[in-house]
Design a protein around this motif. Structure first.
Motif, PDB file in Angstrom:
ATOM      1  N   ALA A 291      34.381  50.519  27.387  1.00 45.12           N
ATOM      2  CA  ALA A 291      32.954  50.317  27.136  1.00 45.12           C
ATOM      3  C   ALA A 291      32.728  48.850  26.793  1.00 45.12           C
ATOM      4  CB  ALA A 291      32.482  51.215  25.992  1.00 45.12           C
ATOM      5  N   ALA A 292      31.973  48.156  27.628  1.00 45.14           N
ATOM      6  CA  ALA A 292      31.738  46.718  27.452  1.00 45.14           C
ATOM      7  C   ALA A 292      30.299  46.475  27.052  1.00 45.14           C
ATOM      8  CB  ALA A 292      32.057  45.968  28.741  1.00 45.14           C
ATOM      9  N   CYS A 293      30.098  45.760  25.938  1.00 39.48           N
ATOM     10  CA  CYS A 293      28.738  45.570  25.423  1.00 39.48           C
ATOM     11  C   CYS A 293      28.437  44.150  24.980  1.00 39.48           C
ATOM     12  CB  CYS A 293      28.484  46.521  24.251  1.00 39.48           C
ATOM     13  SG  CYS A 293      29.532  46.199  22.811  1.00 39.48           S
ATOM     14  N   GLY A 294      29.392  43.220  25.120  1.00 37.15           N
ATOM     15  CA  GLY A 294      29.141  41.874  24.602  1.00 37.15           C
ATOM     16  C   GLY A 294      29.753  40.805  25.477  1.00 37.15           C
ATOM     17  N   LEU A 295      29.287  39.567  25.275  1.00 36.23           N
ATOM     18  CA  LEU A 295      29.811  38.455  26.066  1.00 36.23           C
ATOM     19  C   LEU A 295      29.960  37.180  25.246  1.00 36.23           C
ATOM     20  CD1 LEU A 295      26.822  37.123  26.395  1.00 36.23           C
ATOM     21  CD2 LEU A 295      26.776  38.391  28.535  1.00 36.23           C
ATOM     22  N   ALA A 296      30.230  37.351  23.940  1.00 39.40           N
ATOM     23  CA  ALA A 296      30.411  36.174  23.088  1.00 39.40           C
ATOM     24  C   ALA A 296      31.570  35.309  23.560  1.00 39.40           C
ATOM     25  CB  ALA A 296      30.641  36.601  21.636  1.00 39.40           C
ATOM     26  N   GLY A 297      32.540  35.907  24.249  1.00 37.11           N
ATOM     27  CA  GLY A 297      33.684  35.155  24.750  1.00 37.11           C
ATOM     28  C   GLY A 297      33.528  34.682  26.181  1.00 37.11           C
ATOM     29  N   GLY A 298      32.335  34.902  26.756  1.00 35.90           N
ATOM     30  CA  GLY A 298      32.074  34.437  28.115  1.00 35.90           C
ATOM     31  C   GLY A 298      31.571  35.565  28.999  1.00 35.90           C
ATOM     32  N   TYR A 299      30.700  35.202  29.951  1.00 36.95           N
ATOM     33  CA  TYR A 299      30.125  36.206  30.833  1.00 36.95           C
ATOM     34  C   TYR A 299      30.940  36.403  32.108  1.00 36.95           C
ATOM     35  CZ  TYR A 299      28.274  32.268  33.541  1.00 36.95           C
ATOM     36  OH  TYR A 299      28.157  31.128  34.280  1.00 36.95           O
ATOM     37  N   GLN A 300      31.872  35.529  32.385  1.00 37.40           N
ATOM     38  CA  GLN A 300      32.706  35.677  33.570  1.00 37.40           C
ATOM     39  C   GLN A 300      33.881  36.602  33.263  1.00 37.40           C
ATOM     40  OE1 GLN A 300      33.603  31.609  34.724  1.00 37.40           O
ATOM     41  NE2 GLN A 300      31.874  31.601  36.139  1.00 37.40           N
ATOM     42  N   LEU A 301      34.365  37.301  34.288  1.00 36.10           N
ATOM     43  CA  LEU A 301      35.444  38.263  34.102  1.00 36.10           C
ATOM     44  C   LEU A 301      36.577  37.953  35.090  1.00 36.10           C
ATOM     45  CD1 LEU A 301      36.508  40.769  32.704  1.00 36.10           C
ATOM     46  CD2 LEU A 301      35.226  42.161  34.356  1.00 36.10           C
ATOM     47  N   PRO A 302      37.626  37.244  34.626  1.00 34.26           N
ATOM     48  CA  PRO A 302      38.723  36.838  35.506  1.00 34.26           C
ATOM     49  C   PRO A 302      39.720  37.976  35.723  1.00 34.26           C
ATOM     50  CG  PRO A 302      39.087  35.979  33.304  1.00 34.26           C
ATOM     51  CD  PRO A 302      37.760  36.680  33.273  1.00 34.26           C
ATOM     52  N   THR A 303      39.333  38.928  36.575  1.00 35.97           N
ATOM     53  CA  THR A 303      40.193  40.081  36.817  1.00 35.97           C
ATOM     54  C   THR A 303      40.228  40.387  38.301  1.00 35.97           C
ATOM     55  OG1 THR A 303      40.670  42.342  36.093  1.00 35.97           O
ATOM     56  CG2 THR A 303      38.355  41.806  36.488  1.00 35.97           C
ATOM     57  N   SER A 304      40.800  41.525  38.647  1.00 32.84           N
ATOM     58  CA  SER A 304      40.878  41.972  40.037  1.00 32.84           C
ATOM     59  C   SER A 304      40.452  43.435  40.095  1.00 32.84           C
ATOM     60  CB  SER A 304      42.314  41.823  40.560  1.00 32.84           C
ATOM     61  OG  SER A 304      43.140  42.847  40.002  1.00 32.84           O
ATOM     62  N   VAL A 305      40.420  43.975  41.301  1.00 28.80           N
ATOM     63  CA  VAL A 305      40.064  45.392  41.453  1.00 28.80           C
ATOM     64  C   VAL A 305      41.242  46.313  41.144  1.00 28.80           C
ATOM     65  CG1 VAL A 305      38.301  44.878  43.166  1.00 28.80           C
ATOM     66  CG2 VAL A 305      40.625  45.439  43.928  1.00 28.80           C
ATOM     67  N   MET A 306      42.399  45.776  40.903  1.00 24.69           N
ATOM     68  CA  MET A 306      43.608  46.604  40.781  1.00 24.69           C
ATOM     69  C   MET A 306      43.548  47.631  39.642  1.00 24.69           C
ATOM     70  SD  MET A 306      46.545  43.828  41.880  1.00 24.69           S
ATOM     71  CE  MET A 306      47.910  44.988  41.782  1.00 24.69           C
ATOM     72  N   PRO A 307      43.087  47.277  38.426  1.00 23.09           N
ATOM     73  CA  PRO A 307      43.016  48.321  37.390  1.00 23.09           C
ATOM     74  C   PRO A 307      42.107  49.483  37.788  1.00 23.09           C
ATOM     75  CG  PRO A 307      42.754  46.134  36.420  1.00 23.09           C
ATOM     76  CD  PRO A 307      42.667  45.963  37.899  1.00 23.09           C
ATOM     77  N   PHE A 308      41.041  49.182  38.503  1.00 27.95           N
ATOM     78  CA  PHE A 308      40.075  50.213  38.857  1.00 27.95           C
ATOM     79  C   PHE A 308      40.613  51.135  39.955  1.00 27.95           C
ATOM     80  CE2 PHE A 308      37.856  46.245  37.730  1.00 27.95           C
ATOM     81  CZ  PHE A 308      37.327  46.647  36.514  1.00 27.95           C
ATOM     82  N   ILE A 309      41.357  50.574  40.889  1.00 24.81           N
ATOM     83  CA  ILE A 309      41.846  51.366  42.019  1.00 24.81           C
ATOM     84  C   ILE A 309      43.200  52.015  41.708  1.00 24.81           C
ATOM     85  CG2 ILE A 309      42.627  51.240  44.420  1.00 24.81           C
ATOM     86  CD1 ILE A 309      40.547  49.023  44.835  1.00 24.81           C
ATOM     87  N   LEU A 310      44.144  51.221  41.198  1.00 24.33           N
ATOM     88  CA  LEU A 310      45.498  51.736  41.017  1.00 24.33           C
ATOM     89  C   LEU A 310      45.658  52.549  39.742  1.00 24.33           C
ATOM     90  CD1 LEU A 310      47.601  48.678  42.248  1.00 24.33           C
ATOM     91  CD2 LEU A 310      46.824  50.683  43.520  1.00 24.33           C
ATOM     92  N   ARG A 311      44.798  52.296  38.740  1.00 20.28           N
ATOM     93  CA  ARG A 311      44.905  53.054  37.489  1.00 20.28           C
ATOM     94  C   ARG A 311      43.656  53.879  37.179  1.00 20.28           C
ATOM     95  NH1 ARG A 311      48.087  48.720  33.542  1.00 20.28           N
ATOM     96  NH2 ARG A 311      50.107  48.915  34.594  1.00 20.28           N
ATOM     97  N   ASN A 312      42.724  53.927  38.119  1.00 19.81           N
ATOM     98  CA  ASN A 312      41.556  54.798  37.946  1.00 19.81           C
ATOM     99  C   ASN A 312      40.774  54.466  36.677  1.00 19.81           C
ATOM    100  OD1 ASN A 312      39.996  56.923  39.048  1.00 19.81           O
ATOM    101  ND2 ASN A 312      40.835  58.342  37.535  1.00 19.81           N
ATOM    102  N   VAL A 313      40.710  53.169  36.349  1.00 23.02           N
ATOM    103  CA  VAL A 313      40.038  52.726  35.120  1.00 23.02           C
ATOM    104  C   VAL A 313      38.530  52.659  35.344  1.00 23.02           C
ATOM    105  CG1 VAL A 313      39.753  50.773  33.524  1.00 23.02           C
ATOM    106  CG2 VAL A 313      42.041  51.485  34.260  1.00 23.02           C
ATOM    107  N   ARG A 314      37.781  53.096  34.342  1.00 17.56           N
ATOM    108  CA  ARG A 314      36.318  53.013  34.383  1.00 17.56           C
ATOM    109  C   ARG A 314      35.859  51.905  33.444  1.00 17.56           C
ATOM    110  NH1 ARG A 314      32.407  57.958  32.510  1.00 17.56           N
ATOM    111  NH2 ARG A 314      33.426  58.945  34.301  1.00 17.56           N
ATOM    112  N   LEU A 315      35.079  50.961  33.954  1.00 21.76           N
ATOM    113  CA  LEU A 315      34.433  49.935  33.132  1.00 21.76           C
ATOM    114  C   LEU A 315      32.971  50.333  32.990  1.00 21.76           C
ATOM    115  CD1 LEU A 315      34.408  47.236  31.620  1.00 21.76           C
ATOM    116  CD2 LEU A 315      34.009  46.097  33.814  1.00 21.76           C
ATOM    117  N   GLN A 316      32.595  50.759  31.796  1.00 20.97           N
ATOM    118  CA  GLN A 316      31.244  51.256  31.545  1.00 20.97           C
ATOM    119  C   GLN A 316      30.447  50.222  30.758  1.00 20.97           C
ATOM    120  OE1 GLN A 316      29.604  54.354  32.415  1.00 20.97           O
ATOM    121  NE2 GLN A 316      27.973  52.950  31.794  1.00 20.97           N
TER     122      GLN A 316
END
Length: 332
Positions: free
Chosen positions: A245-270
């Motif tokens: 559950a993501a609700c803040g951006l005090a550390g920055g609005y950009q997200l340096p990630t990839s699609v791999m957690p979402f596809i390979l580990r079925n992770v939900r970013l809400q």
């Protein structure tokens, strides 16, 4: 407060566009023409309030403005059938304190659809100790529940844990039986976080280290109040099927990630938004807060200030120097 004037913190701009915050005596004729007049007993100080009062960022969208994104008090007059004089109410979100006049005034006129009845057994002071931060924390907990995250699945991590959202999230999750890991950059907050129920504390520096697309699985779920590289690491370390559950951006609005957690580990970013949250969900969240957050735990988070103390605290919250929840006493 007399019948003619009342006290408010007013934001104005000088000719160079600098924000000027000062205590003013206003009259009811200065207020917006909305349907419900509320005597404000308490407000609170959130990170967004700090941005508005100090003039940092582009939070204020209308000038002059009374800031304060939260308020709790009693209805004085109402042209709406939804509320009557004497009703205890709480308001968070809807652009109040940004686009519309907010809670840093002893009287305020607001739209009835912005108001929620104060839950039975909850005081205005307690409601503002919760405020937008605590309300957002409950929405995050509800998002984890909706994602199927249960206490037996492993640790949940809360980033920015000593802040307003983080503090309430730690307390709610611990009370619900979750094993909570708190992330903080301040060693001075460790005892406070353990009192709230954190079973483990890790440093912000550790979580800010650049991560590979996938790291060793650690978290059944997370409440992230920070964003940026920390959220990227939380995602990389999420268990299979985790909800974040993501609700803040005090550390920055950009997200340096990839699609791999979402596809390979079925992770939900809400994503979790408290500003435009529908009324029915608001009512459920406030009832849950009244039921699930003990008064003694809430009291341990509170620092109370008068309206005159808001500008100083606003500067401190932006520097990460505020622990827990700051409650603003409007009638003191």
């Amino acid at each position: 407060m007399n019948n003619d004037t009342f006290k408010a913190l007013l934001l104005e701009q000088d000719t160079e566009g600098k924000t000027l915050a000062s205590i003013k005596q206003l009259t009811q004729s200065d207020l917006p023409d909305e349907e419900v007049l509320v005597a404000v007993d308490y407000s609170s100080l959130n990170y967004k309030d700090g941005l508005a009062v100090t003039g940092t960022g582009k939070i204020v969208l209308s000038w002059p403005l009374v800031p304060g994104i939260d308020l709790a008090g009693r209805v004085v007059e109402s042209r709406s059938d939804a509320f009557k004089p004497g009703d205890a109410v709480v308001l968070t979100g809807w652009g109040v304190g940004e686009r519309f006049w907010g809670g840093y005034a002893q009287l305020q006129r607001v739209k009835p659809e912005w108001l929620v009845p104060l839950p039975d057994g909850m005081t205005a002071r307690q409601a503002m100790a919760i405020g937008t931060a605590g309300f957002t924390a409950m929405l995050c907990v509800m998002a984890l529940e909706a994602g199927g995250v249960t206490p037996d699945q492993g640790p949940v991590v809360v980033t920015g844990a000593a802040g307003g959202v983080g503090s309430v999230a730690v307390a709610l999750l611990a009370r619900a039986g979750y094993q909570v890991t708190a992330v903080t950059g301040r060693e001075s907050t460790h005892a406070y976080l353990r009192e709230l129920g954190a079973s483990e504390i890790i440093s912000r520096d550790e979580m800010q280290q650049p991560s590979r697309p996938l790291e060793k699985q650690r978290w059944a779920g997370a409440v992230d109040t920070v964003g940026g590289p920390i959220l990227a690491r939380v995602l990389a370390e999420a268990n299979y099927g985790a909800t974040i559950a993501a609700c803040g951006l005090a550390g920055g609005y950009q997200l340096p990630t990839s699609v791999m957690p979402f596809i390979l580990r079925n992770v939900r970013l809400q994503g979790v938004d408290s500003v435009m949250c529908p009324l029915a969900q608001r009512q459920v969240a406030w009832q849950r807060l009244a039921r699930d957050l003990p008064a003694q735990v809430l009291e341990g988070m509170i620092e109370e200030v008068a309206l005159e103390g808001v500008p100083e605290k606003a500067a401190q919250i932006l520097k990460g120097q505020v622990q827990g929840r700051v409650v603003v006493n409007l009638q003191g």
